[in-house]
Design a protein around this motif. Structure first.
Motif, mmCIF file in Angstrom:
data_model
loop_
_atom_site.group_PDB
_atom_site.id
_atom_site.type_symbol
_atom_site.label_atom_id
_atom_site.label_comp_id
_atom_site.label_asym_id
_atom_site.label_seq_id
_atom_site.Cartn_x
_atom_site.Cartn_y
_atom_site.Cartn_z
ATOM 1 N N ARG A 44 31.985 88.407 -57.981
ATOM 2 C CA ARG A 44 31.244 89.485 -57.725
ATOM 3 C C ARG A 44 30.828 90.736 -58.576
ATOM 4 N NH1 ARG A 44 31.369 94.717 -55.995
ATOM 5 N NH2 ARG A 44 33.774 94.516 -55.945
ATOM 6 N N TRP A 51 30.483 90.607 -61.414
ATOM 7 C CA TRP A 51 29.622 90.214 -63.031
ATOM 8 C C TRP A 51 28.006 89.799 -62.249
ATOM 9 C CZ3 TRP A 51 28.800 90.633 -67.268
ATOM 10 C CH2 TRP A 51 30.059 90.436 -68.297
ATOM 11 N N SER A 52 27.990 89.286 -61.057
ATOM 12 C CA SER A 52 26.905 88.735 -60.510
ATOM 13 C C SER A 52 26.243 90.069 -59.899
ATOM 14 C CB SER A 52 26.976 88.044 -58.571
ATOM 15 O OG SER A 52 25.909 87.264 -57.980
ATOM 16 N N GLU A 53 26.552 91.161 -59.335
ATOM 17 C CA GLU A 53 26.058 92.473 -59.034
ATOM 18 C C GLU A 53 25.891 93.289 -60.263
ATOM 19 O OE1 GLU A 53 27.914 94.498 -56.169
ATOM 20 O OE2 GLU A 53 27.447 93.176 -54.767
ATOM 21 N N LYS A 110 24.434 85.066 -64.914
ATOM 22 C CA LYS A 110 24.874 84.159 -62.912
ATOM 23 C C LYS A 110 26.347 82.871 -63.277
ATOM 24 C CE LYS A 110 21.709 81.535 -65.389
ATOM 25 N NZ LYS A 110 19.959 80.532 -66.188
ATOM 26 N N VAL A 111 26.251 83.112 -62.221
ATOM 27 C CA VAL A 111 27.568 82.517 -62.015
ATOM 28 C C VAL A 111 27.814 81.591 -61.153
ATOM 29 C CG1 VAL A 111 30.177 83.965 -60.819
ATOM 30 C CG2 VAL A 111 28.889 84.946 -62.013
ATOM 31 N N GLY A 132 27.901 88.404 -54.291
ATOM 32 C CA GLY A 132 27.374 88.839 -55.109
ATOM 33 C C GLY A 132 26.125 88.082 -54.964
ATOM 34 N N ARG A 181 23.418 86.439 -57.495
ATOM 35 C CA ARG A 181 23.542 85.372 -58.269
ATOM 36 C C ARG A 181 24.598 84.598 -58.502
ATOM 37 N NH1 ARG A 181 22.360 90.404 -60.281
ATOM 38 N NH2 ARG A 181 20.193 91.192 -60.178
ATOM 39 N N THR A 182 25.409 83.656 -57.177
ATOM 40 C CA THR A 182 26.544 82.741 -56.780
ATOM 41 C C THR A 182 26.077 82.106 -57.109
ATOM 42 O OG1 THR A 182 27.890 84.834 -57.523
ATOM 43 C CG2 THR A 182 28.483 83.051 -56.537
ATOM 44 N N PRO A 185 24.899 78.503 -65.801
ATOM 45 C CA PRO A 185 25.738 79.380 -65.597
ATOM 46 C C PRO A 185 25.909 80.274 -66.776
ATOM 47 C CG PRO A 185 26.816 77.490 -65.703
ATOM 48 C CD PRO A 185 25.415 77.151 -65.975
#
Length: 330
Positions: free
Chosen positions: A187, A189-191, A202-203, A225, A227-228, A249
């Motif tokens: 989460r 990393w995605s945020e 991008k996850v 997040g 971008r997951t 990713p």
């Protein structure tokens, strides 16, 4: 930098969804318990003809007849066959066939990401598990997302020079918070919270056992997040390769590596420049390296960080953070 204390949950909502599968009389006994107990409730273990067991924190007690908790089996509430049948009907929505695929794995996912572990007579076909029948016990596992659990680790999760995500392996015995931690790492990393990047990471979550995302009817039950992407129910090794080929990713997050195929997929990701965030069962780095196939990953420096967790001061206790050579950073 010193190791922070274990993360303490801030939210207590959510367990009511998991307990809703129980008969109303058992729900009332459980919901009448002290809020502090419910806040740490991890498992409700139901075995036909046996006391109803509650596990929370580092403790285990029985649900008492008439209310409260007890350590004495003669005073405990005993699970009847009718109560177990009621719970299974609620879990399966009166159709075992509808959850056949999940039953093969030994669990059923509920709304909210909670899981019901199932035990009984195993039905096999050609040496493979086909289903579970004559169900004799259930384990209601309470799922909670703890936003912020990964925050104390941020400075170790990214390369200090360029902010690139570092492949990280979280190691611990069962029920020490590994899955909960990697969920929050995904989460953050995605945020774009771990380290501010002009091009946020991008996850992709490879969720073989539906524990990280807690997918229910196609929707994640936990915040991962914006971008997951999630490959739910997908075997780890195949999923890692699928993600690299089709979803481009920066980070792939999965759970519980251990097979030779997992090793090959992690090495493939490393060679493709994709960071892997994952977990493994062991009590130490040395114990993990002794597991089959794992030394190959260590020697290849597939992971730049190792995070060791325990329950010494409660779930999520960070014992140490190590670099790719096994040297302590804390």
């Amino acid at each position: 930098m010193s190791i922070p204390p274990p993360f303490r949950p801030r939210e207590t909502a959510g367990w009511s969804q998991a307990l809703a599968v129980l008969p109303i009389d058992l729900q009332r006994l459980l919901l009448a318990l002290d809020d502090a107990i419910l806040a740490e409730l991890e498992e409700v273990r139901l075995r036909v003809g046996q006391p109803i067991e509650l596990r929370f924190g580092t403790d285990s007690q029985y649900l008492k007849q008439g209310g409260g908790l007890t350590m004495m089996p003669p005073t405990a509430a005993v699970l009847s066959q009718a109560a177990l049948d009621h719970a299974m009907q609620q879990v399966t929505q009166f159709s075992l066939y509808a959850v056949e695929d999940e039953l093969r794995k030994g669990f059923i996912t509920l709304p909210g990401g909670h899981r019901i572990g199932v035990a009984g007579r195993i039905v096999t076909d050609g040496g493979h598990i086909r289903s579970i029948r004559s169900i004799s016990s259930l384990n209601i596992r309470i799922a909670r997302a703890y936003p912020g659990m990964a925050t104390p680790l941020r400075s170790w999760l990214a390369d200090r020079a360029d902010g690139h995500p570092l492949s990280t392996l979280v190691i611990s015995p069962p029920q020490c918070g590994k899955t909960t931690l990697v969920r929050d790492i995904a989460r953050q990393w995605s945020e774009n919270l771990v380290t501010r990047r002009r091009s946020p990471a991008k996850v992709v979550v490879i969720d073989e056992r539906s524990e990280i995302a807690g997918m229910f009817e196609g929707r994640p039950q936990f915040a991962l997040g914006p971008r997951t992407d999630v490959l739910d129910g997908c075997p780890k090794a195949e999923g890692l390769l699928m993600a690299i080929r089709s979803l481009s990713p920066d980070i792939v997050v999965t759970d519980e590596i251990g097979k030779q195929g997992d090793v090959e997929a992690v090495l493939e990701a490393a060679n493709a420049g994709v960071a892997v965030i994952t977990t493994a069962h062991a009590s130490s780095l040395e114990g993990w390296r002794r597991r089959p196939h794992m030394e190959e990953l260590f020697q290849a420096h597939a992971f730049a960080r190792y995070v060791i967790l325990s329950r010494r001061r409660g779930p999520g206790t960070i014992e140490c953070v190590l670099d790719g050579d096994g040297r302590s950073l804390v």
